[in-house]
Design a protein around this motif. Structure first.
Motif, PDB file in Angstrom:
ATOM      1  N   ALA A  74      36.549  66.326  21.907  1.00 11.89           N
ATOM      2  CA  ALA A  74      37.968  66.550  21.644  1.00 11.89           C
ATOM      3  C   ALA A  74      38.831  65.952  22.747  1.00 11.89           C
ATOM      4  CB  ALA A  74      38.250  68.041  21.497  1.00 11.89           C
ATOM      5  N   VAL A  75      38.360  65.955  23.978  1.00  7.48           N
ATOM      6  CA  VAL A  75      39.128  65.460  25.115  1.00  7.48           C
ATOM      7  C   VAL A  75      38.979  63.944  25.259  1.00  7.48           C
ATOM      8  CG1 VAL A  75      39.385  65.652  27.626  1.00  7.48           C
ATOM      9  CG2 VAL A  75      38.898  67.675  26.269  1.00  7.48           C
ATOM     10  N   LEU A  76      37.875  63.380  24.785  1.00  2.15           N
ATOM     11  CA  LEU A  76      37.577  61.956  24.987  1.00  2.15           C
ATOM     12  C   LEU A  76      38.671  61.048  24.447  1.00  2.15           C
ATOM     13  CD1 LEU A  76      35.539  59.919  26.020  1.00  2.15           C
ATOM     14  CD2 LEU A  76      34.461  59.962  23.778  1.00  2.15           C
ATOM     15  N   LEU A  77      39.268  61.385  23.316  1.00  2.00           N
ATOM     16  CA  LEU A  77      40.321  60.571  22.723  1.00  2.00           C
ATOM     17  C   LEU A  77      41.559  60.492  23.622  1.00  2.00           C
ATOM     18  CD1 LEU A  77      41.517  59.047  20.238  1.00  2.00           C
ATOM     19  CD2 LEU A  77      42.323  61.272  19.457  1.00  2.00           C
ATOM     20  N   PHE A  78      41.860  61.559  24.331  1.00  2.77           N
ATOM     21  CA  PHE A  78      43.079  61.634  25.124  1.00  2.77           C
ATOM     22  C   PHE A  78      42.890  61.205  26.576  1.00  2.77           C
ATOM     23  CE2 PHE A  78      43.358  64.915  21.796  1.00  2.77           C
ATOM     24  CZ  PHE A  78      44.423  64.377  21.098  1.00  2.77           C
ATOM     25  N   ARG A  79      41.684  60.922  27.021  1.00  7.21           N
ATOM     26  CA  ARG A  79      41.408  60.624  28.419  1.00  7.21           C
ATOM     27  C   ARG A  79      42.018  59.311  28.921  1.00  7.21           C
ATOM     28  NH1 ARG A  79      40.558  64.214  31.939  1.00  7.21           N
ATOM     29  NH2 ARG A  79      39.148  63.017  33.189  1.00  7.21           N
ATOM     30  N   PRO A  80      42.083  58.221  28.143  1.00 13.11           N
ATOM     31  CA  PRO A  80      42.593  56.966  28.726  1.00 13.11           C
ATOM     32  C   PRO A  80      44.040  57.040  29.203  1.00 13.11           C
ATOM     33  CG  PRO A  80      41.424  56.507  26.703  1.00 13.11           C
ATOM     34  CD  PRO A  80      41.544  57.995  26.804  1.00 13.11           C
ATOM     35  N   LEU A  81      44.859  57.905  28.631  1.00 11.94           N
ATOM     36  CA  LEU A  81      46.264  58.003  29.022  1.00 11.94           C
ATOM     37  C   LEU A  81      46.517  59.323  29.736  1.00 11.94           C
ATOM     38  CD1 LEU A  81      47.916  56.624  25.778  1.00 11.94           C
ATOM     39  CD2 LEU A  81      47.310  55.376  27.835  1.00 11.94           C
ATOM     40  N   THR A  82      47.501  59.326  30.610  1.00 12.36           N
ATOM     41  CA  THR A  82      47.825  60.541  31.362  1.00 12.36           C
ATOM     42  C   THR A  82      48.619  61.517  30.499  1.00 12.36           C
ATOM     43  OG1 THR A  82      49.898  59.622  32.180  1.00 12.36           O
ATOM     44  CG2 THR A  82      47.919  59.235  33.523  1.00 12.36           C
ATOM     45  N   VAL A  83      48.773  62.717  31.006  1.00 14.15           N
ATOM     46  CA  VAL A  83      49.514  63.755  30.281  1.00 14.15           C
ATOM     47  C   VAL A  83      50.963  63.323  30.078  1.00 14.15           C
ATOM     48  CG1 VAL A  83      50.309  66.145  30.401  1.00 14.15           C
ATOM     49  CG2 VAL A  83      47.996  65.575  31.124  1.00 14.15           C
ATOM     50  N   GLY A  84      51.553  62.696  31.082  1.00 15.05           N
ATOM     51  CA  GLY A  84      52.935  62.241  30.972  1.00 15.05           C
ATOM     52  C   GLY A  84      53.128  61.218  29.861  1.00 15.05           C
ATOM     53  N   VAL A  85      52.157  60.327  29.706  1.00 13.94           N
ATOM     54  CA  VAL A  85      52.241  59.326  28.633  1.00 13.94           C
ATOM     55  C   VAL A  85      52.142  60.007  27.277  1.00 13.94           C
ATOM     56  CG1 VAL A  85      51.114  57.321  27.615  1.00 13.94           C
ATOM     57  CG2 VAL A  85      51.378  57.463  30.086  1.00 13.94           C
TER      58      VAL A  85
END
Length: 154
Positions: free
Chosen positions: A95-106
């Motif tokens: 579930a986290v792998l998809l969101f890892r390349p970009l930061t929380v701010g992005v």
């Protein structure tokens, strides 16, 4: 010189049993056409018979092909983005792998942009007389339209 093109020219010279003299163009340009019909760069040197061959990552255009002959493309270059390979403990959490390349701010900026665009589309649809005649243009319509545009699905 180092790279793919000098290596390719070396192979061609070995196959044809000829000696190639490699030089740089004086103006360090690929070749463009001015208003007087003169060419600069590599195309200009070919047109003036200063060179017999030009080898470079040169863009094939209709205008250039009217004046010089191009070979078939021998290499396709495309832009790539390299991302550091994640560690093994991240790979286990799909579930986290998809969101890892970009930061929380992005990601927050993407979500905020999605919501702002949806609100603008809803407002335009709500107060446009043309839109009221065609469809109801509710919030769900604005969200679906924004999602389609942002995912490049139309």
């Amino acid at each position: 010189m180092k790279g793919f093109i000098p290596d390719l020219l070396d192979e061609i010279s070995d196959i044809l049993n000829v000696t190639l003299v490699v030089n740089h163009v004086e103006d360090n340009r690929y070749g463009s056409h001015d208003s007087h019909g003169n060419w600069d760069g590599m195309i200009g040197e070919l047109r003036a018979n200063k060179s017999d061959l030009a080898a470079a990552p040169l863009t094939l255009t209709v205008e250039r092909s009217r004046y010089v002959h191009f070979s078939h493309p021998f290499e396709e270059l495309s832009l790539r983005i390299l991302v550091k390979k994640p560690s093994t403990h991240i790979l286990n959490d799909d579930a986290v792998l998809l969101f890892r390349p970009l930061t929380v701010g992005v990601w927050l900026s993407v979500i905020a942009g999605f919501l702002v665009i949806s609100i603008v589309l809803y407002t335009i649809g709500r107060y446009s007389p043309i839109q009221r005649e065609q469809t109801e243009g509710g919030v769900l319509w604005a969200l679906c339209l924004t999602c389609g545009v942002m995912s490049l699905q139309g």
